[in-house]
Design an enzyme around this catalytic site. Structure first.
Site, mmCIF file in Angstrom:
data_model
loop_
_atom_site.group_PDB
_atom_site.id
_atom_site.type_symbol
_atom_site.label_atom_id
_atom_site.label_comp_id
_atom_site.label_asym_id
_atom_site.label_seq_id
_atom_site.Cartn_x
_atom_site.Cartn_y
_atom_site.Cartn_z
ATOM 1 C CG ASP A 10 19.190 -0.028 -39.450
ATOM 2 O OD1 ASP A 10 20.093 0.858 -40.290
ATOM 3 O OD2 ASP A 10 19.102 0.226 -38.063
ATOM 4 C CB SER A 11 23.844 -0.914 -39.078
ATOM 5 O OG SER A 11 23.105 0.366 -38.435
ATOM 6 C CE1 TYR A 35 26.451 -3.090 -40.569
ATOM 7 C CE2 TYR A 35 25.073 -2.460 -42.569
ATOM 8 C CZ TYR A 35 25.719 -3.349 -41.665
ATOM 9 O OH TYR A 35 25.272 -4.806 -41.609
ATOM 10 N N GLY A 36 28.046 3.533 -39.535
ATOM 11 C CA GLY A 36 28.173 4.884 -40.074
ATOM 12 C C GLY A 36 29.636 5.237 -40.129
ATOM 13 C CB CYS A 84 20.919 0.870 -42.970
ATOM 14 S SG CYS A 84 22.408 1.779 -42.224
ATOM 15 C CG ASN A 85 19.281 7.252 -43.824
ATOM 16 O OD1 ASN A 85 18.995 7.976 -44.642
ATOM 17 N ND2 ASN A 85 18.633 6.723 -42.950
ATOM 18 C CB THR A 86 25.354 4.221 -43.360
ATOM 19 O OG1 THR A 86 25.376 4.832 -42.413
ATOM 20 C CG2 THR A 86 27.014 3.900 -43.747
ATOM 21 C CD GLU A 121 21.854 2.485 -30.930
ATOM 22 O OE1 GLU A 121 22.567 1.925 -30.335
ATOM 23 O OE2 GLU A 121 21.536 2.397 -32.082
ATOM 24 C CB CYS A 170 20.870 9.246 -39.392
ATOM 25 S SG CYS A 170 21.283 7.800 -38.295
ATOM 26 C CB THR A 171 17.777 4.489 -38.864
ATOM 27 O OG1 THR A 171 19.064 4.620 -38.232
ATOM 28 C CG2 THR A 171 17.936 3.649 -40.341
ATOM 29 C CG HIS A 172 19.495 5.883 -34.414
ATOM 30 N ND1 HIS A 172 19.953 5.143 -35.503
ATOM 31 C CD2 HIS A 172 19.860 5.241 -33.319
ATOM 32 C CE1 HIS A 172 20.368 3.863 -34.944
ATOM 33 N NE2 HIS A 172 20.395 4.068 -33.646
HETATM 34 N N1 DGL Z 1 21.627 3.045 -39.480
HETATM 35 C C1 DGL Z 1 22.533 3.981 -39.652
HETATM 36 C C2 DGL Z 1 21.937 5.052 -40.667
HETATM 37 O O1 DGL Z 1 20.906 5.239 -40.972
HETATM 38 C C3 DGL Z 1 23.025 4.503 -38.210
HETATM 39 C C4 DGL Z 1 23.675 3.387 -37.168
HETATM 40 C C5 DGL Z 1 24.995 3.151 -37.787
HETATM 41 O O2 DGL Z 1 25.937 3.845 -38.053
HETATM 42 O O3 DGL Z 1 25.128 1.764 -38.026
HETATM 43 O O4 DGL Z 1 22.737 5.342 -41.178
#
Ligand code: DGL
Length: 294
Positions: free
Chosen positions: A35-36, A67-68, A98-100, A177, A209-211
């Site tokens: 993940d990012s 990454y987003g 990571c979704n991005t 976060e 998104c992961t969060h």
């Molecule tokens: N992990 C990213 C996602 O799932 C979210 C955090 C980021 O923007 O890096 O898209």
């Protein structure tokens, strides 16, 4: 020998035939997850629940997140470096938590990787289509994920008639976060973001998104009577399915190991990780990806 084995895997992978791992005992190898940053721990949490016997190697690119907000080229470059690192650790499958990265880089990772690679979009999309009755589905994610249109494309590829309403919610990541998942501020912001989709036909909302699984309670408050799809659960189920069908599940014989690496100093990661994982996470190691840059 190793090169030949990888070439064979690559060919088999591309033909979608059962993978023959030859004389290497792939069953014992860990699952690679990246993940990012630390959001991917929501996926790790589900992997631990669904696959308690499996070893895991996790990499969080904390030095280069988020990454987003980044461009497709940058996210692809970073993702390929991490995939190279994980392959070198000898993982049997890579989970792009990571979704991005899944939206922008999954195909290039697959093209350049000789082991199975699973992103979080496919599992979330299949689950949403399974449960949605109105065939009107909402997707929320980072700006890059939503701009990429990856969820919309994946949903409409499986069901061209489905109506997709996507909204970028860039403030959700920092709010989570910060530990503000139960704060009034977060609810207010969620109402503002989701306003365009609250009174629509949408009966299903994909957390892209992961969060966002951390925000489930507040999201349920804001949009009631909606089915929330947590991609992390669906992804863990899909990983279990792949390991079962490829017959590469780890046998129970010995205790699995779980290793966590980050690209920046581990303190902040360790502090916040507990909220994502539900348990403390000591011994996170910092590593450099300099050797994987090309
Ligand atoms: N992990 C990213 C996602 O799932 C979210 C955090 C980021 O923007 O890096 O898209």
């Amino acid at each position: 020998m190793k090169v030949l084995l990888n070439l064979r895997r690559l060919a088999i992978n591309q033909l979608h035939e059962p993978i023959d791992f030859g004389d290497v005992d792939e069953k014992l190898l860990p699952i690679g997850v990246f993940d990012s940053g630390l959001g991917g721990l929501t996926v790790v949490k589900q992997l631990l629940l669904h696959l308690p016997n499996e070893s895991i190697i996790y990499f969080g690119d904390t030095a280069r997140l988020p990454y987003g907000t980044k461009s497709i080229l940058t996210v692809r470059k970073f993702s390929l470096q991490i995939a190279r690192f994980l392959q070198e650790q000898g993982v049997k499958i890579i989970v792009v938590a990571c979704n991005t990265a899944s939206s922008l880089a999954l195909n290039v990772i697959k093209e350049n990787t000789a082991i199975p690679v699973l992103g979080v979009i496919g599992p979330g999309v299949s689950a949403a289509l399974r449960v949605s009755k109105s065939k009107s589905i909402g997707v929320i994610g980072t700006t890059a994920t939503i701009l990429s249109g990856a969820y919309k494309k994946a949903l409409q590829k499986l069901d061209p008639a489905v109506n997709v309403n996507s909204v970028a919610c860039p403030l959700f990541v920092p709010l989570v976060e910060e530990g503000w998942e139960r704060s009034d501020v977060t609810e207010l912001i969620a109402r503002k973001y989701l306003d365009p989709i609250i009174n629509t036909e949408i009966d299903t909302l994909i957390l892209g998104c992961t969060h966002y699984p951390i925000l489930k309670d507040v999201l349920h408050k804001v949009v009631d009577n909606i089915i929330i799809i947590d991609s992390s659960i669906e992804t863990a189920r899909q990983v279990r399915y792949i390991l079962q069908s490829e017959k590469i599940q780890r046998p129970k014989r010995s205790k699995p190991t779980h290793k966590f690496y980050v690209s920046d100093r581990p303190q902040r990661f360790e502090e916040i990780a507990e909220r994502f994982l539900g348990e403390p996470l000591p011994n996170v190691k910092q590593i450099s990806l300099d050797d994987y840059r090309k």
